[in-house]
Scaffold this motif. Structure first.
Motif, mmCIF file in Angstrom:
data_model
loop_
_atom_site.group_PDB
_atom_site.id
_atom_site.type_symbol
_atom_site.label_atom_id
_atom_site.label_comp_id
_atom_site.label_asym_id
_atom_site.label_seq_id
_atom_site.Cartn_x
_atom_site.Cartn_y
_atom_site.Cartn_z
ATOM 1 N N HIS A 182 1.365 5.296 -1.814
ATOM 2 C CA HIS A 182 0.783 6.364 -2.642
ATOM 3 C C HIS A 182 1.903 7.112 -3.358
ATOM 4 O O HIS A 182 2.105 8.309 -3.139
ATOM 5 C CB HIS A 182 -0.059 7.311 -1.788
ATOM 6 C CG HIS A 182 -1.243 6.654 -1.151
ATOM 7 N ND1 HIS A 182 -2.359 6.287 -1.870
ATOM 8 C CD2 HIS A 182 -1.479 6.259 0.118
ATOM 9 C CE1 HIS A 182 -3.248 5.700 -1.058
ATOM 10 N NE2 HIS A 182 -2.720 5.672 0.158
ATOM 11 N N GLU A 215 -8.565 2.146 -2.369
ATOM 12 C CA GLU A 215 -9.082 1.817 -1.077
ATOM 13 C C GLU A 215 -10.494 2.344 -0.906
ATOM 14 O O GLU A 215 -10.812 3.456 -1.316
ATOM 15 C CB GLU A 215 -8.156 2.340 0.029
ATOM 16 C CG GLU A 215 -7.838 3.840 -0.063
ATOM 17 C CD GLU A 215 -6.773 4.227 0.938
ATOM 18 O OE1 GLU A 215 -5.709 4.640 0.479
ATOM 19 O OE2 GLU A 215 -6.989 4.110 2.160
ATOM 20 N N ASP A 262 1.863 2.810 3.380
ATOM 21 C CA ASP A 262 0.872 3.887 3.261
ATOM 22 C C ASP A 262 1.584 5.225 3.038
ATOM 23 O O ASP A 262 1.095 6.276 3.437
ATOM 24 C CB ASP A 262 -0.051 3.973 4.492
ATOM 25 C CG ASP A 262 -1.338 4.752 4.195
ATOM 26 O OD1 ASP A 262 -1.712 4.857 3.008
ATOM 27 O OD2 ASP A 262 -1.953 5.250 5.151
ATOM 28 N N HIS A 309 0.843 -1.200 0.000
ATOM 29 C CA HIS A 309 0.000 0.000 0.000
ATOM 30 C C HIS A 309 0.875 1.246 0.000
ATOM 31 O O HIS A 309 1.372 1.668 1.040
ATOM 32 C CB HIS A 309 -0.915 -0.012 1.230
ATOM 33 C CG HIS A 309 -2.070 0.932 1.146
ATOM 34 N ND1 HIS A 309 -3.372 0.512 1.045
ATOM 35 C CD2 HIS A 309 -2.119 2.289 1.146
ATOM 36 C CE1 HIS A 309 -4.181 1.558 0.997
ATOM 37 N NE2 HIS A 309 -3.443 2.656 1.061
ATOM 38 N N HIS A 341 -6.238 -2.586 5.556
ATOM 39 C CA HIS A 341 -5.035 -1.787 5.331
ATOM 40 C C HIS A 341 -4.685 -0.958 6.570
ATOM 41 O O HIS A 341 -5.552 -0.406 7.217
ATOM 42 C CB HIS A 341 -5.262 -0.956 4.068
ATOM 43 C CG HIS A 341 -4.941 0.478 4.134
ATOM 44 N ND1 HIS A 341 -3.658 0.938 4.263
ATOM 45 C CD2 HIS A 341 -5.726 1.571 4.060
ATOM 46 C CE1 HIS A 341 -3.693 2.264 4.271
ATOM 47 N NE2 HIS A 341 -4.922 2.669 4.160
HETATM 48 ZN ZN LIG Z 1 -3.858 4.639 1.604
#
Ligand SMILES: [Zn+2]
Length: 256
Positions: free
Chosen positions: A8, A92, A203, A6, A153
């Motif tokens: 970004h 998500e 994340d 996960h 997550h």
């Molecule tokens: Zn996220």
């Protein structure tokens, strides 16, 4: 080998130096990265990154904070993208009761629509949960989400909730918070859950692990998450890396 399940990298925080960030990930044994899109611009960027890097995969969905903005056209577009060979999960999605931009009933409706879509296109679901655990568990049960399963997550709940999610065919993904000194629950979850139910993630650019807390996060730091799980379990780092990688590849349907 590690998989950051996960990330970004589609965030503006990486506009200047994304290739250097990716290079550091590879140097630290991160061989695959799942980039998560959650609205039009971030989904487009996630697809672009997946198309230009063989080790990057995309996850596409609509974030609960922005649920109120999701149109039927957006959902159809996500359905089309689900057929893309580099799209490995839907999300998500989920519920976020910390922010009130989108009313809760709209968040729930948009969440249910995406679970139904995931079942239709047979992709696992990536769940974002903030202060909404009871409603998330209830909706996953009602929608029979166990049919496709997925990922909780950056899980921050109790061992008991983690086990309920595992029963519904979900993996528990741990991120930076497991490395924080004051984090009690993530450490308990790392200790109690079997390795074959755990995943690791960053994340990034958020939730940067210790000792880089406060700075921008990046996929190379997923190693710190796996190292902390190994320390807590009292097992070699390699065992955590191998198991979480195999779990991710199985769930996402990625082969070497
Ligand atoms: Zn996220």
């Amino acid at each position: 080998m590690l998989i950051d399940t996960h990330a970004h990298l589609n965030a503006e925080q990486y506009e200047e130096d994304i290739e250097e960030v990716i290079g550091r990930a590879k140097e630290n044994g991160v061989e695959k990265i799942v980039v998560v899109g959650f609205d039009r611009p971030t989904i487009e960027k996630a697809i672009e990154l997946a198309e230009t890097h063989d080790f990057i995969y995309a996850c596409v969905g609509w974030h609960p904070v922005d649920a109120i903005d999701m149109t039927d056209e957006d959902l159809s577009w996500i359905e089309e993208l689900a057929a893309h060979p580099k799209v490995v999960a839907l999300g998500e999605t989920g519920l976020d009761y910390h922010w009130d931009k989108s009313p809760r009933d709209i968040q729930k409706e948009v969440f249910r629509k995406q679970i139904r879509l995931a079942k239709k296109v047979k992709l696992p679901i990536v769940i974002h949960n903030r202060e909404a655990t009871a409603d998330i568990v209830q909706i996953l049960k009602e929608e029979n989400a166990s049919e496709v399963g997925g990922i909780m997550h950056c899980f921050s709940g109790s061992v008991e909730i983690a086990k309920q999610c595992v029963e519904m065919n979900f993996y528990i993904s741990l991120g930076g918070p497991v490395t924080f000194k004051n984090a009690v629950k993530p450490k308990e979850v790392a200790a109690e859950l079997p390795l074959d139910k755990l995943l690791v993630e960053t994340d990034c650019p958020y939730l940067t692990p210790h000792p880089h807390r406060g700075k921008r996060n990046e996929p190379s730091y997923v190693k710190l998450v796996a190292e902390e799980i190994a320390r807590i379990k009292g097992i070699p780092f390699e065992d955590v890396a191998k198991a979480t990688t195999e779990n991710a590849m199985r769930l996402f349907g990625i082969s070497r």
